[in-house]
Scaffold this motif. Sequence first.
Motif, PDB file in Angstrom:
ATOM      1  N   UNK A  77      68.993  55.992  12.390  1.00 28.21           N
ATOM      2  CA  UNK A  77      69.031  56.831  13.854  1.00 28.21           C
ATOM      3  C   UNK A  77      69.525  56.154  15.225  1.00 28.21           C
ATOM      4  N   UNK A  78      69.259  54.598  14.985  1.00 31.73           N
ATOM      5  CA  UNK A  78      69.668  53.892  16.092  1.00 31.73           C
ATOM      6  C   UNK A  78      71.293  53.700  15.991  1.00 31.73           C
ATOM      7  N   UNK A  79      71.841  53.425  14.745  1.00 27.83           N
ATOM      8  CA  UNK A  79      73.114  53.225  14.678  1.00 27.83           C
ATOM      9  C   UNK A  79      73.944  54.604  14.958  1.00 27.83           C
ATOM     10  N   UNK A  80      73.174  55.817  14.468  1.00 30.33           N
ATOM     11  CA  UNK A  80      74.102  56.980  14.894  1.00 30.33           C
ATOM     12  C   UNK A  80      74.065  57.352  16.399  1.00 30.33           C
ATOM     13  N   UNK A  81      73.227  56.792  17.203  1.00 30.57           N
ATOM     14  CA  UNK A  81      72.943  57.115  18.566  1.00 30.57           C
ATOM     15  C   UNK A  81      73.880  56.255  19.349  1.00 30.57           C
ATOM     16  N   UNK A  82      74.303  55.164  18.980  1.00 35.62           N
ATOM     17  CA  UNK A  82      75.018  54.309  19.742  1.00 35.62           C
ATOM     18  C   UNK A  82      76.489  54.536  19.159  1.00 35.62           C
ATOM     19  N   UNK A  83      76.709  55.292  18.087  1.00 36.38           N
ATOM     20  CA  UNK A  83      78.079  55.723  17.832  1.00 36.38           C
ATOM     21  C   UNK A  83      78.687  54.828  16.838  1.00 36.38           C
ATOM     22  N   UNK A  84      77.808  53.937  15.979  1.00 31.58           N
ATOM     23  CA  UNK A  84      78.514  53.373  14.899  1.00 31.58           C
ATOM     24  C   UNK A  84      78.942  54.335  13.857  1.00 31.58           C
ATOM     25  N   UNK A  85      80.089  53.788  13.058  1.00 26.54           N
ATOM     26  CA  UNK A  85      80.399  54.740  11.647  1.00 26.54           C
ATOM     27  C   UNK A  85      79.253  54.402  10.764  1.00 26.54           C
TER      28      UNK A  85
END
Length: 231
Positions: free
Chosen positions: A173-181
């Motif tokens: 969820x954190x990775x999705x939130x900050x825009x990482x692939x």
Amino acid sequence: MPEIGQGEPEFAQLGRISNLTQQSGNYRFQFVPDLNVTPLPLAKMRADAERWGLHEFEFYRTHWAVKDVDAYAAMWGTVASSQMPGPKAFRLPTDQLQTDDLVAVMMPFDAKFTPVYQALREAASEAGMRCQRADDIWKNEHILDDVLELIWTARVVVSDLTDRNANVFYETGIAHTIGRDVVLTTQSIEHVPFDLRSIRALTYFPNHEGLIALKTALKAKLESLTAHSRL
């Protein structure tokens, strides 16, 4: 971004350069703005000049400059400090730069995943990248800080959702939130939460043939993602 006080809309745009060519000692290129990023007011850019590596005179001179700054990291810090509420449970390491060849792996810390992690590392290596998990590093006192730094600095995040591990869900969820692939992997599609079922996942069997297939599929995905970023 334009100069301040020149009558133009005083906003900076974030984007990328494409079609770079050299003609008789001059360079020509096309600037392609990132339509997912709201233009930033120059007043805010000026207030955060140090974050962007800018000097005061640069706001009043037409020039080109190359800065050793991760523009998206700087942009996130600028936006987060003014337009968006920041996280309360942790602090994002916005002073760190994203690394083009880093693949961050989120998976349970369980010995049965060791062969899986090895397959992921081989896939990354064959794609010209390198893999890390939080247990590969120890830079901070709290493991969550290491996890956050790993996600923040990564070019791609691989999340293995096998066994419905709560920590992996949180980190994804954190990775999705900050825009990482984010590339999702799983041994069973039933382990993928309903909210993520619309995102394709690499499903694999945890045997020799299955891990080879996983390595091949992930290598192709990583090459596709990095090739897209260079366009």
